[in-house]
Design an enzyme around this catalytic site. Structure first.
Site, PDB file in Angstrom:
ATOM      1  N   ASP A  77       0.815  -1.210   0.000  1.00 27.69           N
ATOM      2  CA  ASP A  77       0.000   0.000   0.000  1.00 27.69           C
ATOM      3  C   ASP A  77       0.852   1.266   0.000  1.00 27.69           C
ATOM      4  O   ASP A  77       2.078   1.212  -0.028  1.00 27.69           O
ATOM      5  CB  ASP A  77      -1.022  -0.012   1.146  1.00 27.69           C
ATOM      6  CG  ASP A  77      -0.371   0.111   2.525  1.00 27.69           C
ATOM      7  OD1 ASP A  77       0.761   0.634   2.618  1.00 27.69           O
ATOM      8  OD2 ASP A  77      -1.006  -0.309   3.510  1.00 27.69           O
ATOM      9  N   LYS A  80      -4.099   3.430  -1.292  1.00 28.90           N
ATOM     10  CA  LYS A  80      -5.328   4.201  -1.149  1.00 28.90           C
ATOM     11  C   LYS A  80      -5.014   5.566  -0.571  1.00 28.90           C
ATOM     12  O   LYS A  80      -4.362   5.667   0.463  1.00 28.90           O
ATOM     13  CB  LYS A  80      -6.305   3.509  -0.200  1.00 28.90           C
ATOM     14  CG  LYS A  80      -6.763   2.125  -0.615  1.00 28.90           C
ATOM     15  CD  LYS A  80      -7.642   1.535   0.467  1.00 28.90           C
ATOM     16  CE  LYS A  80      -8.040   0.103   0.168  1.00 28.90           C
ATOM     17  NZ  LYS A  80      -8.823  -0.475   1.276  1.00 28.90           N
ATOM     18  N   MET A  87      -5.760   8.754  10.322  1.00 27.21           N
ATOM     19  CA  MET A  87      -6.414   9.011   9.027  1.00 27.21           C
ATOM     20  C   MET A  87      -7.567   9.998   9.154  1.00 27.21           C
ATOM     21  O   MET A  87      -8.596   9.854   8.506  1.00 27.21           O
ATOM     22  CB  MET A  87      -6.939   7.702   8.411  1.00 27.21           C
ATOM     23  CG  MET A  87      -5.902   6.607   8.322  1.00 27.21           C
ATOM     24  SD  MET A  87      -6.613   4.993   7.920  1.00 27.21           S
ATOM     25  CE  MET A  87      -7.591   4.666   9.393  1.00 27.21           C
TER      26      MET A  87
END
Length: 497
Positions: free
Chosen positions: A35, A57, A171
């Site tokens: 990732d 992502k 996040m």
């Protein structure tokens, strides 16, 4: 036959914050599914035939959905492959590792989980903020910064506000206003210290601090973006006292290294340890030579009274070929050994050879001066070097006695660095460029068009020594600093001054 999937935590970003088991998983994997937050340098450790699949992502840009990622893991494992799912931080700390494990279990696919250091702890540490401290907090809480369903907020804000513990939101930068507002609405003191840490544990780490009232404005001033984590609590007050990562001498400096990739590892590692953000752009490539002429000279080493090694590459390739011929250091007989520089001498020492002579200044002129009083017309000298070595030493010695050269490698232009070099210059991210030889400077300029050459001339360029400096000036570059002594250590000291 089904393969196996390893759900591996890659840690918060610092290259060395990887567990030994995670390292094994990367090296042994036939497929690596990685990732955005996993340090890309880890991919360089993969086996040459490994299949690399990027599934990164960002908040508004997903390469693959989670369902698609799950399917990739299952398909590759069913092909009998060993799959490493490389995830930033820890797989089970908001890393969707639990969902991936369930998916694999339902399909009877074997899997293991390899924990990693979560940024909720490691990221705070590198920002000088301990997640716990008995004088400040009785607990800590790690909370998702964005929910699976934003319209159904299941976070108990009232409980969080009343906990009096350290709260870390992962996040959640896009929801910073909501987070601060909700905590204050539920009774948390508006003056509670808070911070946002961007690219935690990386050389480009940035931190903004404030209070619940001021943090949003401080983040805007600092220009922080994703990926970032948010920390709220009294422990933030300790940042000024305990910050170590950003206090290193080269922190925040973007330094381009132009040595060949095989040579740059030591320099790169030391610069990173000192806090620099290092860009490898190898402008030269070392190509070993082979042939009967080399082997013939290696068969007659006892004929020479002096053997001069012009570089580390010359030492390594000399002994590599010598061993291939079934010989070892005893083949040097009674020959005196001369090293051009301390790095070359250290390389010789790894083969059990101690340099008999080494000049104070690491140039061919200095070696010639050193040997002039020692050589007689009966001596015979062999100079082991590369194709671009200057002929000063050969010419001087040839006036005294017989001398031969042993060309062990060619230094050639590394065309593969052209695109990377242009990208870095266009991004205006480079603060310093290091040159460790004349060829690194000449080849860098050879890779550029006229517009990019002007960009390089505006960057502070560091030279390893006077010969390299002369080549740089001949190319129109300004020598910002020159190492003294002419070594990698001298170059690093130059950068730190």
């Amino acid at each position: 036959m089904s393969g196996k999937v390893y759900l591996v935590g890659a840690g918060p970003g610092d290259y060395k914050l990887l567990t030994l088991k995670a390292l094994d998983c990367i090296k042994e994997a036939e497929v690596i599914v990685y990732d955005r937050l996993a340090n890309p340098q880890y991919l360089e450790l993969a086996r040459p035939d490994a299949e690399l699949i990027y599934v990164g992502k960002a908040s508004s840009n997903h390469t693959m959905t989670q369902d698609e990622i799950n399917e990739v893991l299952a398909v590759k494992a069913k092909e009998g492959k060993v799959v490493t799912r490389l995830k930033g931080g820890d797989p089970y700390v908001f890393g969707r590792g639990g969902e991936e494990g369930e998916y694999l279990l339902e399909r009877n696919i074997a899997f293991e989980v390899v924990p990693g250091i979560t940024s909720a702890i490691g990221g705070l540490c590198y920002a000088g903020i301990p997640i716990t401290h008995r004088d400040y907090t009785p607990s800590f809480h790690v909370v998702t910064g964005h929910l699976k369903d934003e319209t159904n907020d299941t976070i108990n804000w009232n409980a969080l506000a009343a906990m009096n513990g350290t709260i870390v939101f992962l996040m959640g930068l896009s929801n910073l206003h909501k987070i601060c507002t909700n905590l204050m609405t539920e009774g948390m003191n508006p003056n509670t210290p808070a911070a946002v840490i961007n690219w935690a544990t990386r050389p480009n780490q940035k931190v903004a601090t404030g209070t619940l009232v001021t943090l949003e404005e401080e983040v805007k001033k600092a220009g922080l973006t994703s990926p970032s984590l948010i920390v709220v609590g009294e422990v933030v007050r300790l940042r000024e006292k305990l910050s170590f990562f950003e206090n290193r001498p080269l922190f925040g400096q973007n330094i381009m290294v132009t040595r060949s990739r095989t040579q740059s590892s030591d320099l790169k590692a030391k610069l990173i340890e000192l806090g620099a953000n290092v860009f490898e752009v190898p402008t030269i490539e070392i190509q070993p030579r082979q042939g009967e002429e080399i082997d013939a000279k290696l068969q007659t080493l006892k004929d020479y009274s002096y053997i001069v090694f012009g570089s580390q590459n010359a030492v390594s390739l000399f002994f590599e070929r010598l061993y291939a011929l079934g010989k070892d250091a005893r083949s040097l007989g009674e020959a005196k050994v001369v090293a051009v520089g301390s790095a070359t001498a250290k390389c010789l020492a790894t083969y059990g050879i101690r340099s008999d002579f080494m000049p104070e200044r690491f140039t061919q002129e200095s070696i010639a001066e050193l040997l002039e009083d020692k050589l007689t017309k009966e001596d015979k000298v062999l100079i082991a070097q590369g194709n671009l070595a200057r002929d000063v030493l050969y010419t001087k010695i040839n006036e005294i006695c017989e001398v031969e050269t042993l060309l062990l490698y060619d230094t050639v232009l590394n065309e593969s660095s052209k695109v990377r070099l242009k990208q870095l210059l266009n991004s205006e991210r480079v603060d310093r460029i290091t040159f460790t030889s004349s060829s690194t400077a000449k080849n860098l300029m050879a890779l550029l068009d006229e517009e990019d050459k002007e960009k390089v001339k505006a960057i502070k360029c560091i030279s390893i020594g006077e010969i390299t400096s002369k080549a740089m000036r001949d190319l129109g570059l300004t020598v910002y600093k020159e190492a003294n002594p002419f070594t990698i250590e001298g170059l690093i000291n130059c950068l730190c001054e």
